[in-house]
Design a protein around this motif. Structure first.
Motif, mmCIF file in Angstrom:
data_model
loop_
_atom_site.group_PDB
_atom_site.id
_atom_site.type_symbol
_atom_site.label_atom_id
_atom_site.label_comp_id
_atom_site.label_asym_id
_atom_site.label_seq_id
_atom_site.Cartn_x
_atom_site.Cartn_y
_atom_site.Cartn_z
ATOM 1 N N SER A 83 0.851 -1.198 0.000
ATOM 2 C CA SER A 83 0.000 0.000 0.000
ATOM 3 C C SER A 83 0.880 1.238 0.000
ATOM 4 O O SER A 83 2.101 1.167 0.158
ATOM 5 N N LEU A 84 0.236 2.400 -0.156
ATOM 6 C CA LEU A 84 0.949 3.679 -0.093
ATOM 7 C C LEU A 84 1.713 3.783 1.231
ATOM 8 O O LEU A 84 2.841 4.273 1.271
ATOM 9 N N ALA A 85 1.100 3.303 2.305
ATOM 10 C CA ALA A 85 1.738 3.394 3.621
ATOM 11 C C ALA A 85 3.045 2.590 3.652
ATOM 12 O O ALA A 85 4.059 3.061 4.179
ATOM 13 N N HIS A 86 3.037 1.382 3.093
ATOM 14 C CA HIS A 86 4.277 0.595 3.024
ATOM 15 C C HIS A 86 5.346 1.352 2.237
ATOM 16 O O HIS A 86 6.511 1.408 2.632
ATOM 17 N N LYS A 87 4.911 1.942 1.122
ATOM 18 C CA LYS A 87 5.870 2.652 0.269
ATOM 19 C C LYS A 87 6.424 3.883 0.974
ATOM 20 O O LYS A 87 7.616 4.189 0.863
ATOM 21 N N MET A 88 5.548 4.593 1.701
ATOM 22 C CA MET A 88 6.001 5.789 2.419
ATOM 23 C C MET A 88 7.043 5.414 3.473
ATOM 24 O O MET A 88 8.040 6.109 3.640
ATOM 25 N N LEU A 89 6.815 4.310 4.181
ATOM 26 C CA LEU A 89 7.768 3.910 5.226
ATOM 27 C C LEU A 89 9.120 3.522 4.616
ATOM 28 O O LEU A 89 10.173 3.833 5.176
ATOM 29 N N ALA A 90 9.080 2.851 3.466
ATOM 30 C CA ALA A 90 10.324 2.495 2.783
ATOM 31 C C ALA A 90 11.059 3.766 2.360
ATOM 32 O O ALA A 90 12.282 3.891 2.519
ATOM 33 N N LEU A 188 8.837 6.234 19.064
ATOM 34 C CA LEU A 188 8.203 5.003 18.597
ATOM 35 C C LEU A 188 6.865 5.361 17.952
ATOM 36 O O LEU A 188 6.047 6.053 18.552
ATOM 37 N N VAL A 189 6.687 4.915 16.714
ATOM 38 C CA VAL A 189 5.433 5.188 16.011
ATOM 39 C C VAL A 189 4.703 3.862 15.789
ATOM 40 O O VAL A 189 5.231 2.968 15.123
ATOM 41 N N VAL A 190 3.528 3.743 16.351
ATOM 42 C CA VAL A 190 2.740 2.523 16.172
ATOM 43 C C VAL A 190 1.695 2.784 15.099
ATOM 44 O O VAL A 190 0.935 3.751 15.179
ATOM 45 N N ILE A 191 1.653 1.925 14.092
ATOM 46 C CA ILE A 191 0.735 2.132 12.973
ATOM 47 C C ILE A 191 -0.134 0.900 12.748
ATOM 48 O O ILE A 191 0.368 -0.207 12.545
ATOM 49 N N GLY A 192 -1.450 1.091 12.775
ATOM 50 C CA GLY A 192 -2.360 0.017 12.398
ATOM 51 C C GLY A 192 -2.385 -1.172 13.327
ATOM 52 O O GLY A 192 -2.556 -2.299 12.880
ATOM 53 N N ILE A 217 -0.867 5.896 15.232
ATOM 54 C CA ILE A 217 -1.710 6.203 14.069
ATOM 55 C C ILE A 217 -2.554 4.959 13.831
ATOM 56 O O ILE A 217 -2.046 3.907 13.434
ATOM 57 N N ASN A 218 -3.841 5.059 14.090
ATOM 58 C CA ASN A 218 -4.675 3.857 14.014
ATOM 59 C C ASN A 218 -6.130 4.227 13.745
ATOM 60 O O ASN A 218 -6.577 5.327 14.053
ATOM 61 N N LYS A 219 -6.817 3.270 13.154
ATOM 62 C CA LYS A 219 -8.261 3.405 12.982
ATOM 63 C C LYS A 219 -8.911 2.833 14.233
ATOM 64 O O LYS A 219 -8.796 1.638 14.489
ATOM 65 N N GLY A 220 -9.534 3.687 15.016
ATOM 66 C CA GLY A 220 -10.146 3.210 16.253
ATOM 67 C C GLY A 220 -9.176 3.277 17.424
ATOM 68 O O GLY A 220 -7.983 3.522 17.248
ATOM 69 N N PRO A 221 -9.710 3.042 18.628
ATOM 70 C CA PRO A 221 -8.894 3.141 19.836
ATOM 71 C C PRO A 221 -7.883 2.008 19.952
ATOM 72 O O PRO A 221 -8.046 0.952 19.339
ATOM 73 N N VAL A 234 -7.182 7.544 12.184
ATOM 74 C CA VAL A 234 -7.164 7.455 10.717
ATOM 75 C C VAL A 234 -8.534 7.816 10.129
ATOM 76 O O VAL A 234 -8.624 8.510 9.119
ATOM 77 N N GLY A 235 -9.592 7.392 10.778
ATOM 78 C CA GLY A 235 -10.943 7.732 10.333
ATOM 79 C C GLY A 235 -11.180 7.386 8.874
ATOM 80 O O GLY A 235 -10.867 6.275 8.442
ATOM 81 N N ASP A 236 -11.703 8.354 8.115
ATOM 82 C CA ASP A 236 -12.007 8.099 6.702
ATOM 83 C C ASP A 236 -10.793 8.286 5.800
ATOM 84 O O ASP A 236 -10.861 8.019 4.601
ATOM 85 N N SER A 237 -9.716 8.795 6.370
ATOM 86 C CA SER A 237 -8.498 8.954 5.586
ATOM 87 C C SER A 237 -7.791 7.597 5.503
ATOM 88 O O SER A 237 -8.403 6.565 5.745
ATOM 89 N N SER A 238 -6.513 7.581 5.139
ATOM 90 C CA SER A 238 -5.772 6.321 5.161
ATOM 91 C C SER A 238 -4.413 6.577 5.786
ATOM 92 O O SER A 238 -3.924 7.715 5.790
ATOM 93 N N THR A 239 -3.826 5.512 6.309
ATOM 94 C CA THR A 239 -2.507 5.623 6.913
ATOM 95 C C THR A 239 -1.512 6.156 5.886
ATOM 96 O O THR A 239 -0.652 6.970 6.206
#
Ligand SMILES: [Zn+2]
Length: 251
Positions: A83-90, A188-192, A217-221, A234-239
């Motif tokens: 996904s875009l998120a994987h690519k951004m982290l790389a 430390l950044v926790v994602i998803g 950064i997460n969808k939901g608590p 994250v809501g309606d956006s994406s990581t």
């Protein structure tokens, strides 16, 4: 996206020389991979006990046919692109903004996106390993998919192949490495991840008792929202879009 929160994240990241990212299922659902623990995930629909009774090391050893009939159906996902998120982290790793990724995911998408420093604590479903100790050869899942028998055997020695993933009853991979990486991080950044799966959730908890710079950064608590310096919903956006915006603001 909350602009003020993003600015806060950017200023924390800008002053960090050791940012480590922890990722969970949420980053891979954006690539089209189902969340096994999500609402429609196999753990909920089948029940965790049932899944655990098959996807475990003793079933694999005792009855590999039963194991593989289930595994091939559920965990052997077709080839998926990062996904875009994987690519951004790389990309952020390449720019020196991210030092390492510690992931619970077994899809190998961080590596596929180009991340170099990845600790996949639950292994990588893209690879299979020959269980005959003296052989121990690795094979790609593409090759294994071409094997017609339900239980794939090593083309070299005839030993049974095992997915290179951590089954129930097996220790996680890179335990010490993952913990050290996380504890040495400045940020430390926790994602998803809702941070329910141990031991990774435990490492994050341990980090947050010693340091403050935890970003989620997460969808939901999540179970650690109370301890986070910044939580981005994250809501309606994406990581992926959120990371892209953070990276853009970092300049
Ligand atoms: Zn072999």
């Amino acid at each position: 996206m909350d602009s003020k929160l993003l600015d806060q994240v950017v200023s924390v990241l800008a002053s960090s020389n050791n940012t480590v990212v922890v990722t969970g299922a949420g980053i891979s659902t954006e690539a089209g991979i189902p969340d096994f623990r999500g609402e429609k995930g196999i753990y909920r629909t089948m029940g965790e006990d049932r899944v655990m009774s098959i996807i475990n090391i003793s079933t694999f050893q005792r009855d590999p046919k039963r194991f593989y009939e289930f595994y091939r159906q559920v965990f052997d996902f077709p080839p998926v692109e990062p996904s875009l998120a994987h690519k951004m982290l790389a990309d952020m790793e390449k720019k020196g903004r991210v030092k390492a990724v510690v992931t619970q995911n077994i899809d190998g998408l961080h590596e596929k996106a180009g991340s170099k420093n990845v600790i996949a604590v639950h292994g990588n479903a893209d690879r299979f390993i020959c269980t005959r100790r003296r052989c121990g050869k690795y094979y790609s899942s593409d090759l294994v998919r071409e094997i017609k028998e339900i239980v794939p055997e090593c083309p070299e020695c005839g030993g049974i192949l095992k997915p290179d993933v951590v089954l129930f009853g097996e220790p996680i991979q890179g335990y010490i490495d993952a913990r050290e990486r996380i504890m040495a991080a400045r940020v430390l950044v926790v994602i998803g991840s809702s941070l329910t799966v141990y031991p990774l959730a435990g490492f994050v908890k341990e980090f947050s008792t010693f340091y403050q710079d935890l970003i989620i950064i997460n969808k939901g608590p999540t179970h650690m929202d109370h301890a986070a310096l910044v939580k981005i919903e994250v809501g309606d956006s994406s990581t992926g879009k959120i990371l892209q915006e953070i990276d853009r603001r970092l300049g």
